[in-house]
Design a protein around this motif. Sequence first.
Motif, PDB file in Angstrom:
ATOM      1  N   ILE A 593      63.691 118.750  53.787  1.00  0.00           N
ATOM      2  CA  ILE A 593      61.650 119.902  54.416  1.00  0.00           C
ATOM      3  C   ILE A 593      61.730 120.526  54.691  1.00  0.00           C
ATOM      4  O   ILE A 593      62.117 120.947  55.692  1.00  0.00           O
ATOM      5  CB  ILE A 593      62.098 118.234  55.433  1.00  0.00           C
ATOM      6  N   PRO A 594      61.335 121.201  53.413  1.00  0.00           N
ATOM      7  CA  PRO A 594      61.056 122.434  53.649  1.00  0.00           C
ATOM      8  C   PRO A 594      60.014 122.732  54.827  1.00  0.00           C
ATOM      9  O   PRO A 594      58.385 121.935  55.304  1.00  0.00           O
ATOM     10  CB  PRO A 594      60.275 123.575  52.282  1.00  0.00           C
ATOM     11  N   ARG A 595      59.481 124.024  55.861  1.00  0.00           N
ATOM     12  CA  ARG A 595      58.953 124.315  56.832  1.00  0.00           C
ATOM     13  C   ARG A 595      57.678 124.788  55.978  1.00  0.00           C
ATOM     14  O   ARG A 595      58.198 126.071  55.394  1.00  0.00           O
ATOM     15  CB  ARG A 595      59.269 125.177  57.282  1.00  0.00           C
ATOM     16  N   ILE A 596      56.452 124.258  56.023  1.00  0.00           N
ATOM     17  CA  ILE A 596      55.274 125.166  55.995  1.00  0.00           C
ATOM     18  C   ILE A 596      54.255 126.042  56.696  1.00  0.00           C
ATOM     19  O   ILE A 596      54.446 125.420  57.876  1.00  0.00           O
ATOM     20  CB  ILE A 596      54.385 124.321  55.160  1.00  0.00           C
ATOM     21  N   LEU A 597      54.121 126.989  56.401  1.00  0.00           N
ATOM     22  CA  LEU A 597      53.300 127.901  57.655  1.00  0.00           C
ATOM     23  C   LEU A 597      52.373 128.004  56.636  1.00  0.00           C
ATOM     24  O   LEU A 597      52.370 129.331  56.481  1.00  0.00           O
ATOM     25  CB  LEU A 597      54.531 128.987  58.039  1.00  0.00           C
TER      26      LEU A 597
END
Length: 694
Positions: A593-597
């Motif tokens: 699950i990608p970390r989105i900033l």
Amino acid sequence: MNRHINAIAGRLSLRPPQRRSLEILDRITEIAPPGKSADVAAMLEVIRGEFPSVTDFERDFPSLCFALATGVGKTRLMGAFISYLHLAHGIDNFFVLAPNLTIYNKLITDFSDRNHPKYVFRGIAEFAIDAPSIITGDNYDQRDPLSGMLFGDVRINIFNISKINAELRGGRSGQRVPRIKRLSEYIGESYFDYLAGLPDLVMLMDESHRYRASAGIRAINELKPILGLELTATPFVETSRGALPFKNVIIDYPLGQAMKDGFVKEPAVVTRKNFNPAGMSLQAIERLKLEDGVRLHESVKVELETYARESDNPIVKPFLLVIARDTTHAGQLLALIQSGEFFEGRYRDKVIQVDSSKTGAEEEEMIGRLLKVEHTEEPTEIVIHVNMLKEGWDVTNLYTIVPLRAANARVLIEQSIGRGLRLPYGKRTGVTAVDRLNIVAHDKFQEIVTEANRPESAIHLQTLVLDTDDLGQKTATVVSQPQLATKLGLKPAQLTSSTTMAGQDTAPVFTRPEEQKVAQIAYEVIRKLENQPQTLPTVEYLKKPEIQAAIVKAVEEQHRPAQLELEGLSEQPDIAAVVAQTVELVTQQTIDIPRILVVPKGEVKSGFKPFLLNLDSLRYPAVSDELWIQHLRTNQLEIVSLGRGGIEEARLEDYVVSSLVDFDDISYDDHADLLYDLAGQTVQHFKGYLSEED
């Protein structure tokens, strides 16, 4: 109140009735200090003046009865009594009486085994370093009681009154002098005389209703303790004329109140829907009650496991208690339950018969299984007994009782529920099945309900009606876990014989226990790496040689063989290979699950635009700076003016802004104009209805 009361009550986690008992003891020592030379009659008068229920000590020494319901915690209260008397009054010598061998052995464990969960002094710091010396009826003549006195050692004597009674009756040798009264080579006198000569001996009598009129207790009077503390759940003696209540009860906390306060299980009488015994033989009724009891037991077992898993509590293994008429009847019931026709033989190895018919090795096995009936790994789920399980057999996992012995309703209630009232988690959970004790009494159902509903009855039972359709449905607790864990061969915690696992059709990659253990350790190491994005940005990084090497090293440090083995005798798991397979499974079964900033571009500014305040709800009256003082005797009125105090501001707005500066919600430097605008609106609002002076 003595300062030790709060400390002891907190350290021992005393319940309200236990604490109240301790407070009463504290009060007694204050108004009638015990001592060797104390006037017993005068003490009685003083105590009766404050506690009218105490009309007679009924002993040759001051003795008070603390009547607490079963399951409230009388043994722990004894520990609190001893702790208080030692810490607050320097009393070092105690004599604890047990009514039978079962309670005698239990008390020795509870008072001496610091690792036991029911150790009565857990939390008492003074006893953590210098634990009390436990002297028993089996070893008192093998030691010097004077040893340890120089260090202020607390000495607790634990004796079995039934053994003293037997010695008084002459025993096998015909000797009428009990062993405790015979000369001791260590002290130059009998141990009895030594105890009688102690200046601070306090006697604690557990289940005191059991030996009120015995020869042993008459002999114990000669010990002349300075104080007697009796504990029982039934403060009366059964006689041919009926029950005679104790005259020295200083606190009475009955079972009905304990149920109301939630300290014990809620008992319920059980019957089958539309049960009609007409045309049924006694054997048929017994068989039906027994089978329905087992069905109810199986339902409760599921409820308990489900609750434990959902609440992350230890799993409680319930058992069913069958009360037989006699040993012959008990043997017949055992044969029935062990037969293949009784629930397909599922309980063949899960039932024990507890009565006097067992001797030798069979008796030892019976007692061993009985003492471990609370343990989840012990298979016993049905206990058949005749009359051996009385006071002292304290278990928390008895949930179903099937009384098959003929008795009236009152006897059934009193004798059946006493052993099953204790709560497994120490308090009620709010789950009905977990908090309820079931008494299966088809043929006595209405009679028991009528008896329990009498106004003078201390126990008001619930009712449970079993529906035939519901009895045919079998429930189960199904435990599911991730498919990855199943493939790795991992098992959830606290597996029981009745636990049903979901996804059993998935074959595990690792079948050998040692490989499964290594895989579990490897999986735990990988789970820790998931929280280190700098080391493991994605799951694919697990395939890197350096990451796998680190995992192998961590697993090798944690993995230990089950037992010491000679090299070459057993095949050791290939840790590197197991780790590689585990990594492969984890990467296959895991989705990153990608970390989105969200990061804004350019210079970011935030602030407020001018706005109008809605101050309609602010209608504060002005507070006077004057205090009026009225003299009561002369009615003279005096007015005192209070100084304003603080810093005088140049403008009214400054008072508002200076208070707003303390809040970090808004930058004063960046929004000074806005703050003064809002402060000005506020000042103008108050000027609208207050005078200039206000």
